[in-house]
Structure formats: structure tokens, C-alpha cells
Design a protein around this motif. Sequence first.
Motif, PDB file in Angstrom:
ATOM      1  N   ALA A 191       0.869  -1.178   0.000  1.00 21.19           N
ATOM      2  CA  ALA A 191       0.000   0.000   0.000  1.00 21.19           C
ATOM      3  C   ALA A 191       0.904   1.225   0.000  1.00 21.19           C
ATOM      4  O   ALA A 191       1.539   1.531   1.008  1.00 21.19           O
ATOM      5  N   ILE A 192       0.980   1.889  -1.159  1.00 24.45           N
ATOM      6  CA  ILE A 192       1.917   3.014  -1.264  1.00 24.45           C
ATOM      7  C   ILE A 192       1.239   4.366  -1.090  1.00 24.45           C
ATOM      8  O   ILE A 192       1.926   5.368  -0.882  1.00 24.45           O
ATOM      9  N   ILE A 193      -0.087   4.403  -1.182  1.00 27.64           N
ATOM     10  CA  ILE A 193      -0.810   5.639  -0.910  1.00 27.64           C
ATOM     11  C   ILE A 193      -2.011   5.323  -0.027  1.00 27.64           C
ATOM     12  O   ILE A 193      -2.883   4.542  -0.399  1.00 27.64           O
ATOM     13  N   ALA A 243       2.494   8.936  -6.728  1.00 25.46           N
ATOM     14  CA  ALA A 243       2.382   9.883  -5.613  1.00 25.46           C
ATOM     15  C   ALA A 243       2.220  11.306  -6.135  1.00 25.46           C
ATOM     16  O   ALA A 243       1.410  12.088  -5.615  1.00 25.46           O
ATOM     17  N   GLY A 244       2.970  11.647  -7.170  1.00 23.98           N
ATOM     18  CA  GLY A 244       2.845  12.986  -7.753  1.00 23.98           C
ATOM     19  C   GLY A 244       1.462  13.233  -8.313  1.00 23.98           C
ATOM     20  O   GLY A 244       0.860  14.306  -8.117  1.00 23.98           O
ATOM     21  N   ILE A 245       0.930  12.237  -9.012  1.00 26.28           N
ATOM     22  CA  ILE A 245      -0.419  12.344  -9.589  1.00 26.28           C
ATOM     23  C   ILE A 245      -1.448  12.560  -8.486  1.00 26.28           C
ATOM     24  O   ILE A 245      -2.305  13.449  -8.574  1.00 26.28           O
ATOM     25  N   TRP A 246      -1.379  11.741  -7.457  1.00 29.80           N
ATOM     26  CA  TRP A 246      -2.374  11.785  -6.385  1.00 29.80           C
ATOM     27  C   TRP A 246      -2.396  13.141  -5.685  1.00 29.80           C
ATOM     28  O   TRP A 246      -3.444  13.774  -5.561  1.00 29.80           O
ATOM     29  N   TYR A 247      -1.247  13.600  -5.243  1.00 26.00           N
ATOM     30  CA  TYR A 247      -1.228  14.814  -4.431  1.00 26.00           C
ATOM     31  C   TYR A 247      -1.502  16.074  -5.240  1.00 26.00           C
ATOM     32  O   TYR A 247      -2.127  17.014  -4.736  1.00 26.00           O
ATOM     33  N   GLU A 248      -1.097  16.092  -6.499  1.00 20.18           N
ATOM     34  CA  GLU A 248      -1.452  17.248  -7.334  1.00 20.18           C
ATOM     35  C   GLU A 248      -2.961  17.298  -7.558  1.00 20.18           C
ATOM     36  O   GLU A 248      -3.587  18.362  -7.480  1.00 20.18           O
ATOM     37  N   THR A 249      -3.562  16.136  -7.819  1.00 20.40           N
ATOM     38  CA  THR A 249      -4.992  16.095  -8.134  1.00 20.40           C
ATOM     39  C   THR A 249      -5.841  16.389  -6.905  1.00 20.40           C
ATOM     40  O   THR A 249      -6.820  17.144  -6.976  1.00 20.40           O
ATOM     41  N   TYR A 305      -6.781  12.364   2.612  1.00 20.38           N
ATOM     42  CA  TYR A 305      -5.451  12.770   3.055  1.00 20.38           C
ATOM     43  C   TYR A 305      -4.814  13.610   1.957  1.00 20.38           C
ATOM     44  O   TYR A 305      -4.007  13.121   1.155  1.00 20.38           O
ATOM     45  N   ALA A 306      -5.191  14.876   1.919  1.00 20.02           N
ATOM     46  CA  ALA A 306      -4.665  15.773   0.891  1.00 20.02           C
ATOM     47  C   ALA A 306      -3.224  16.164   1.180  1.00 20.02           C
ATOM     48  O   ALA A 306      -2.457  16.464   0.258  1.00 20.02           O
ATOM     49  N   ASP A 307      -2.845  16.196   2.447  1.00 16.93           N
ATOM     50  CA  ASP A 307      -1.495  16.574   2.865  1.00 16.93           C
ATOM     51  C   ASP A 307      -0.668  15.304   3.034  1.00 16.93           C
ATOM     52  O   ASP A 307      -0.979  14.463   3.883  1.00 16.93           O
ATOM     53  N   PRO A 308       0.385  15.133   2.253  1.00 15.81           N
ATOM     54  CA  PRO A 308       1.179  13.902   2.369  1.00 15.81           C
ATOM     55  C   PRO A 308       1.798  13.720   3.748  1.00 15.81           C
ATOM     56  O   PRO A 308       1.991  12.585   4.188  1.00 15.81           O
ATOM     57  N   LYS A 309       2.089  14.821   4.443  1.00 20.80           N
ATOM     58  CA  LYS A 309       2.656  14.696   5.789  1.00 20.80           C
ATOM     59  C   LYS A 309       1.653  14.013   6.722  1.00 20.80           C
ATOM     60  O   LYS A 309       2.025  13.184   7.548  1.00 20.80           O
ATOM     61  N   GLN A 317       6.246   9.997   1.713  1.00 18.84           N
ATOM     62  CA  GLN A 317       7.271  10.803   2.370  1.00 18.84           C
ATOM     63  C   GLN A 317       8.026  11.665   1.357  1.00 18.84           C
ATOM     64  O   GLN A 317       8.351  12.832   1.633  1.00 18.84           O
ATOM     65  N   LEU A 318       8.310  11.105   0.190  1.00 19.89           N
ATOM     66  CA  LEU A 318       8.964  11.910  -0.855  1.00 19.89           C
ATOM     67  C   LEU A 318       8.098  13.106  -1.236  1.00 19.89           C
ATOM     68  O   LEU A 318       8.609  14.210  -1.441  1.00 19.89           O
ATOM     69  N   ALA A 319       6.787  12.883  -1.325  1.00 20.70           N
ATOM     70  CA  ALA A 319       5.879  13.981  -1.625  1.00 20.70           C
ATOM     71  C   ALA A 319       5.893  15.019  -0.512  1.00 20.70           C
ATOM     72  O   ALA A 319       5.925  16.229  -0.767  1.00 20.70           O
TER      73      ALA A 319
END
Length: 360
Positions: free
Chosen positions: A113-115, A241-247, A286-290, A353-355
Amino acid sequence: MIVSIRKAAMIAAMAGALLATACSKPSEEASEARQEFNIGWSIYAGWMPWPYAQQAGIVKKWADKYGIKINIVQVNDYVESVNQYTAGKLDGVTVANMDALTIPAAGGKDTSAIIVGDYSNGNDGVMLKGSGDLKAIKGKQVNLVELSVSHYLLARALNSVGMTMRDVKTVNTADADIVGAFATPDVQAAVAWNPQLLAMKEQPGAREVFSSADIPGEIVDLLVVDTGTIKANPKLGKALAGIWYETVALMQQQDEAGKKARAAMAKLAGATPEAFDKQLKTTYLYADPKEAVAATSSPDLVTTMTRVRDFSFSKGLFQNAESADAVGMAFPGGKTLGDPQNVTLRFDESYMQLAADGKL
């Protein structure tokens, strides 16, 4: 109306059992660096960022950045999407935590589970007629999709008032039939998820007496990928991860751009913008990756997955396992649950975490 996502886990587990022999645990050696990947999804408010991102060019933007191609593939039936992933026809899939455990992981497919995308914060609820007191459910028949997250929610609700599943009798009812069943005089109690739950709340005399908002963070929606594939292709995890958090950041905006994005997601889901927004209100994104990293690294997740696996084992969803420890799970910080020699479900926070660190 948005099509429901969580079918009976019993059906899924049976299908998973049939697939298990064909889905041996992948080894890192068996996985190779690749350029094209298929990620499956089914309709649910918390997963609509994925098809929208494809439509809006966000998927291509991040895939191009890492020199790969990502196909976001719709599967109309939720369980079928998870079964296709388990069978190796998809490299990743959107799935609830309980089903990730009972289908691919219990079937021997090493899954990461990566996201951690969201949790149900009222999307699932226990309904009664004629009483607003949960204790009034004692001795009643309760209609629900047995062996699904509705069954799990009912167990948690009963425990909260000192009761157990022995205090009620469950009646297996398809999600497509639950609204109609609850409208009949004979059905006095039921458990459902949105959009059916919203329709049931509008029925005369109906009261919600417990919901997933009472157990925040326990019904979790994930993006999972094949462990061997992600280890051999870390660029895939970075792009996803980039796709998810930008969207998700875009859909959270209250300006015209955010409104337009949410309306497009609603259309993709077959819903009106108003209906889609109602479901988003009971979906904690979870819009904020932190925050996502913190939730994934929290001891609370281990507690939640202990409850989920114990419930799943008690209902026979671990196939022929002799104990709930048969299926191993790994968590950030080296924590494990169950058999450490048979870890097939991993909560990997590294891409989130990278995000969070701005390093995608």
C-alpha cells in the motif's frame, strides 16, 4: 448516483482462493524494470481523483517526467478489479484495507500500500427505525452485505455498547437491494454505505445510530501495487504519488478551478456535483502527504489492522489458515503483525514521504 464499491468480502475471498494457486508470491528476481503499467480503479468518491487526473493530463505529466506510461483502467465491478489485480492483470488497484488483506494478501500475493488516500468518515452507517439508541438493535435482524466492511462496522458498533454479534441476526442483502429492503416494514435495522446510506436516511422514521465517523481511520481506502513490481520500478511509485497529491490539492480548492475539477469527477462517477460533494463530506481525504505519512506510521494503524484481521479470520476469510497470524503485515519502522516469514501486505510510506519532502 455513484455506484457502490464494497461488495461482499466472502465472494471476493472465494474468488481469491481460486486464484491463489495461480498467484504465487512474487520475488524481486522475477520482476523487471518496465515502461508501461496498468492501475485499476472502480467508482467511489475517494478514488475519483485517478480517472480525473487521466482526463486532465496530470497522469501523462507525471508519467512523462519519469519516462514511463501509466494506464488508469476502469473496472466496473469493485471485487472484479481486486481479483484482476490479484491475478496479475493489473499492476495496482484502488482497494479498501480489509479487502487488500483478505483477497490478494491472504491469497499469497505480496502487496504494498503506497498511498493511504482516505478513510470513511461517515460514508458507512448503522440505521434503525423508530429509535435513535443503538442499544435498541438487540435481538433484531440486521440487513447488510455480510462479510463486507458493513459487517465489520456492525461488529464495532455492537462492541461500543457492550454487545456482540450474538445479540443480533444478520441477513445477507445485496448492496443493490439494501435501500428497497430497508423501506419495507419488516426490516427495522440495516447497515450500508453511500450512496445507499444517504437514500436510507431520507426514509421516514430512519435514524443513524453509528457510523464510520465513530471509528475514524479504521475503514481505509488505499492504492496498492505489486511489491515486486514497485521494487523493480520505483519511478512508478514516484509518479503515482505525484499524480495523487497534485490532483487532490486541486479538488480541495474552493475556487473555480476546484469546483470544475469536482464537477468533472462527479460526471465520471455518474453523479450530480451536489451528490458528489455530499459524499466527499463523509470521506476524509489525506490531501497533505505529511498527514498521510503520520497516519501510516501511527501505532493506531497497527491496532486497526489487528481488529480487521481478527474479524476477517473469525469469519473464515483467511482460507485454510489456522490462526489470524497466518498472514503477515509490515508497517513503517520495521513493525510487523502476524507471521514475519509470510508478509504479504506492506504499508509503505516512502513515496508519500517523498511527496511530503518535496522530492518527487
